[in-house]
Design a protein around this motif. Structure first.
Motif, short mmCIF file in Angstrom:
data_model
loop_
_atom_site.label_atom_id
_atom_site.label_comp_id
_atom_site.label_asym_id
_atom_site.label_seq_id
_atom_site.Cartn_x
_atom_site.Cartn_y
_atom_site.Cartn_z
N MET A 1 0.88 -1.20 0.03
CA MET A 1 0.01 -0.03 -0.12
C MET A 1 1.02 1.37 -0.11
SD MET A 1 -3.20 1.07 2.60
CE MET A 1 -3.75 2.55 2.63
N ASN A 2 0.60 2.02 -1.05
CA ASN A 2 1.70 3.08 -1.17
C ASN A 2 1.22 4.65 -0.62
OD1 ASN A 2 3.37 1.49 -2.75
ND2 ASN A 2 2.19 1.87 -4.42
N TYR A 3 -0.15 4.43 0.12
CA TYR A 3 -0.63 5.71 0.59
C TYR A 3 -0.16 5.82 1.98
CZ TYR A 3 -4.39 5.91 -2.86
OH TYR A 3 -4.84 6.05 -3.85
N THR A 4 0.27 7.26 2.65
CA THR A 4 0.55 7.36 3.84
C THR A 4 -0.47 8.61 4.35
OG1 THR A 4 1.95 9.49 3.25
CG2 THR A 4 3.12 7.35 3.17
N ARG A 5 -0.25 8.85 5.71
CA ARG A 5 -1.23 9.80 6.38
C ARG A 5 -1.03 11.33 5.48
NH1 ARG A 5 -3.59 9.50 11.29
NH2 ARG A 5 -3.30 7.62 12.36
N SER A 6 -0.09 11.40 5.02
CA SER A 6 0.14 12.76 4.14
C SER A 6 -0.96 12.96 2.93
CB SER A 6 1.46 13.05 3.75
OG SER A 6 2.05 12.07 3.08
N ASP A 7 -1.37 11.74 2.68
CA ASP A 7 -2.13 11.89 1.51
C ASP A 7 -3.82 12.07 1.84
OD1 ASP A 7 -0.24 10.74 -0.33
OD2 ASP A 7 -0.62 8.91 0.53
N PHE A 8 -4.04 12.17 3.00
CA PHE A 8 -5.29 12.43 3.77
C PHE A 8 -5.31 13.93 4.36
CE2 PHE A 8 -4.85 8.09 3.11
CZ PHE A 8 -6.00 7.63 2.72
N PRO A 9 -6.50 14.60 4.53
CA PRO A 9 -6.64 15.64 5.27
C PRO A 9 -5.80 15.54 6.47
CG PRO A 9 -8.77 15.30 4.21
CD PRO A 9 -7.65 14.03 4.14
N GLU A 10 -5.49 16.77 7.15
CA GLU A 10 -4.74 16.74 8.53
C GLU A 10 -5.66 16.16 9.77
OE1 GLU A 10 -2.49 19.91 11.37
OE2 GLU A 10 -3.52 20.56 9.42
N SER A 11 -6.92 16.43 9.67
CA SER A 11 -7.78 15.94 10.68
C SER A 11 -8.36 14.51 10.49
CB SER A 11 -9.03 16.90 11.05
OG SER A 11 -9.76 17.10 9.87
N PHE A 12 -8.09 13.81 9.28
CA PHE A 12 -8.67 12.57 8.85
C PHE A 12 -8.36 11.82 10.15
CE2 PHE A 12 -9.23 8.77 6.58
CZ PHE A 12 -10.37 9.04 5.62
N LEU A 13 -9.10 10.71 10.57
CA LEU A 13 -8.98 9.80 11.44
C LEU A 13 -9.01 8.54 10.94
CD1 LEU A 13 -11.22 11.01 14.38
CD2 LEU A 13 -8.78 11.49 14.18
N PHE A 14 -8.26 7.40 11.20
CA PHE A 14 -8.25 6.01 11.02
C PHE A 14 -8.46 5.25 12.07
CE2 PHE A 14 -5.66 8.13 7.71
CZ PHE A 14 -5.80 7.59 6.72
#
Length: 630
Positions: free
Chosen positions: A1-14
């Protein structure tokens, strides 16, 4: 999986969704942990006492999640209705909506102070295999339950509340339309509206109660497209949290692709993943830990607190509003009784002062109750349960007669609250009769059965009153010319209130004056009549006060014989409180004069209530009893 947190909005929760026991220990990289609380596991009977083991399990899980540094996110799951409630009709039974709200309250009181979010899972699937009537009512009551649960949790101070809908279930569009648009789709109304419960339209004020976010269960990436019509219509502007089941890393990547591509047009704020194997979990954790984690967990605004109820005693002159917490009146606010708008403003003011909607509202007023509404006898004002709910946001509202409240005021009365006129020093348990000469003449009763009180409402103040002595015939006859509409046909019997009240005493005084030849005597208020009667300066007032005293004693004795109130007969209200001299031996003689039943009347316990604010005390007692019964 090539995605990281930086690909999502700052407040996006996992978040990680519970998939098996021990999943809450898999904390690396995750912000939140999502777990179900099953209704039948916490309340096996669906209502009543909770299962201690089930509650303890949930509490341990929450503590573990917090220890692991994650936000606990609870899902209230009623997919399986507790079997005892299923026997009562399950979701076809409207009462199930209230029982589900009670379940949500229980969860809130037990763990609400440690939860980051709470979501009520609403499913249409449970209704799809039923006949039309059952389908319509099941779906409607399930939606109603969600709205009531939302309101119940907010009334306890909870925030960050959502609703979860599976986007692949048949009927999910109907659920979304009902909650976010406040109506059923046209195709649903065309086919099923005839099978909905009576008054279903009014339920939308509860069904469409705003939520803080929408949880969507997504099986296929394309499922998110079903939200497009709501977003296009600008009826869905809340945050969206997506839940997915990922069976492989490629499956997870496909879901993330769809979420990122949809984020431009949808307010997607988080993703919960249920990982089916360790490969998926490790791939996601690697992506989440490759960059700096988001800010530390912050608890949602608002704090969980005890329920509060709003208690109102609406009189002809003044309105009293009380705040009741755990059955105890803690505050009392007094306002002049004005228009409906004045009352609404006062109710809203108290609600805003507390900061949450009350759990219940009880309002007492003078007049008969019809379909939850009173047109107040001595004020140009209408009290209605619907209006109380609209003004306060309370789920449960009750409008009661003022002497229903007066009767309830003596439910818990003690010897410290009474002056004894006759009988035992301490009022014993048993049926109780309350009579109150005030602006009008009120009568109320509590029937005692199986260790508890049950209210009886009526208009006893409008019973017939007739001359007791020959010398009173002329007085009653003179009154016919003063208040003809209050007499029973062409007899000498008139409504008791027309002599035995603050409104009626001036009529009695004027009739006495006519008989005594004082045709043009000055009109006096009840207060002035009683004052000049007490000091003996007005012979007509003295005679009127004697007639008042004897007839009040007699009618109370008659009512007591009808009910045999072992628990006591109580005088309440301003006339009794401020004019004790009226209730001496003449009053007792009239009360006890019962022919062959004189002995029974003399055995009655007779008291003057000395409770302050008895109306609002009684309305509060009614509220406590009504909530237990419901």
């Amino acid at each position: 999986m090539n995605y990281t947190r930086s690909d999502f909005p700052e407040s996006f929760l996992f978040g990680l969704s519970a998939s098996e026991p021990g999943a809450e220990t898999q904390t690396k990289g995750f912000d939140s942990f999502r777990f179900p609380i099953h209704w039948h596991e916490v309340l096996p009977r669906g209502r009543g006492q909770p299962d201690g083991v089930g509650v303890a399990r949930v509490e341990r899980l929450v503590e573990t999640v917090l220890e692991r540094g994650m936000r606990p996110c609870a899902v209230l799951d009623a997919t399986l209705v507790p079997s005892e409630l299923a026997d009562l009709g399950g979701w076809r039974n409207r009462d199930t909506a209230d029982w589900y709200a009670d379940f949500s309250e229980l969860v809130t009181t037990k763990i609400g102070d440690r939860l980051f979010s709470t979501v009520s899972k609403v499913s249409a699937e449970i209704a799809t295999k039923q006949d039309s009537r059952s389908l319509a009512r099941t779906l409607h009551h399930r939606l109603l339950a969600n709205g009531r649960a939302n309101r119940a949790m907010r009334s306890l101070g909870m925030s960050n509340l959502g609703v979860e809908i599976d986007l692949q279930e048949p009927g999910h569009a109907t659920l979304l339309s009902a909650i976010f648009s406040g109506s059923y789709p046209q195709d649903f109304r065309a086919s099923l509206s005839a099978h909905l419960p009576t008054g279903w339209e009014q339920d939308f004020s509860t069904i469409a109660t705003p939520v803080d976010w929408l949880g969507t269960t997504v099986h296929e990436p394309r499922d998110l497209k079903s939200l497009t019509p709501l977003i296009a219509a600008e009826t869905l502007d809340t945050a969206i949290y997506v839940s997915v089941l990922a069976e492989s890393e490629s499956d997870l990547v496909n879901h993330v692709d769809a979420i990122l591509s949809s984020s431009a047009s949808m307010p997607i704020s988080g993703l919960f993943v249920q990982a089916e194997n360790q490969e998926v979990l490790e791939a996601l954790q690697a992506a989440l830990t490759s960059t700096e984690l988001p800010a530390p967990w912050v608890k949602p605004t608002g704090t969980v607190h005890d329920h509060w109820n709003l208690i109102a005693d609406v009189g002809g002159t003044n309105t009293r509003l009380g705040i009741s917490i755990n059955g105890t009146l803690t505050e009392l606010h007094k306002y002049p009784t004005g228009t409906l708008e004045d009352l609404r403003e006062a109710l809203v003011g108290v609600r805003e002062k507390v900061g949450t909607a009350p759990h219940a509202v009880v309002a007492a007023g003078a007049g008969p109750v019809h379909n939850g509404t009173i047109h107040l006898t001595n004020a140009n004002l209408m009290l209605s349960e619907v209006e109380l709910a609209r003004a306060t946001g309370a789920e449960r509202t009750f409008v009661i007669n003022d002497f229903t409240a007066a009767a309830w005021s003596v439910a818990d009365i003690s010897d410290a609250d009474v002056a004894v006129l006759q009988g035992a020093n301490t009022p014993p348990a048993g049926t109780r009769l309350v009579v109150g000469p005030g602006t009008g003449l009120g009568v109320g009763a509590l029937l005692y059965s199986e260790g508890r009180y049950h209210t009886v409402s009526g208009e006893g103040g409008h019973m017939g009153l007739s001359p007791r002595h020959r010398g009173e015939v002329d007085v009653f006859d003179a009154a016919r010319h003063i208040a003809p509409d209050c007499f029973f046909d062409n007899s000498l019997a008139l409504e008791a209130e027309m002599f035995l009240s603050g409104t009626g005493l001036p009529i009695l005084y004027q009739a006495v004056g006519v008989v005594e030849g004082q045709v043009n005597s000055q009109v006096k208020s009840a207060k002035d009549i009683l004052q000049t009667a007490q000091d003996g300066t007005d012979a007509c007032a003295v005679k009127a006060a004697r007639i008042f005293t004897e007839h009040l004693g007699a009618i109370m004795g008659d009512l007591a014989v009808a009910l045999i109130p072992v628990g006591g007969v109580f005088l309440v209200g301003g006339v009794a409180e401020k004019n004790r001299w009226l209730f001496g031996q003449d009053f007792l003689d009239a009360f006890n004069a019962g022919g062959r039943f004189k002995k029974i009347r003399r055995s009655m316990n007779l008291y003057i209530s000395e409770q302050k604010e008895f109306g609002i005390v009684g309305a509060n007692n009614f509220c406590k009893n009504a909530l237990v019964q419901n």
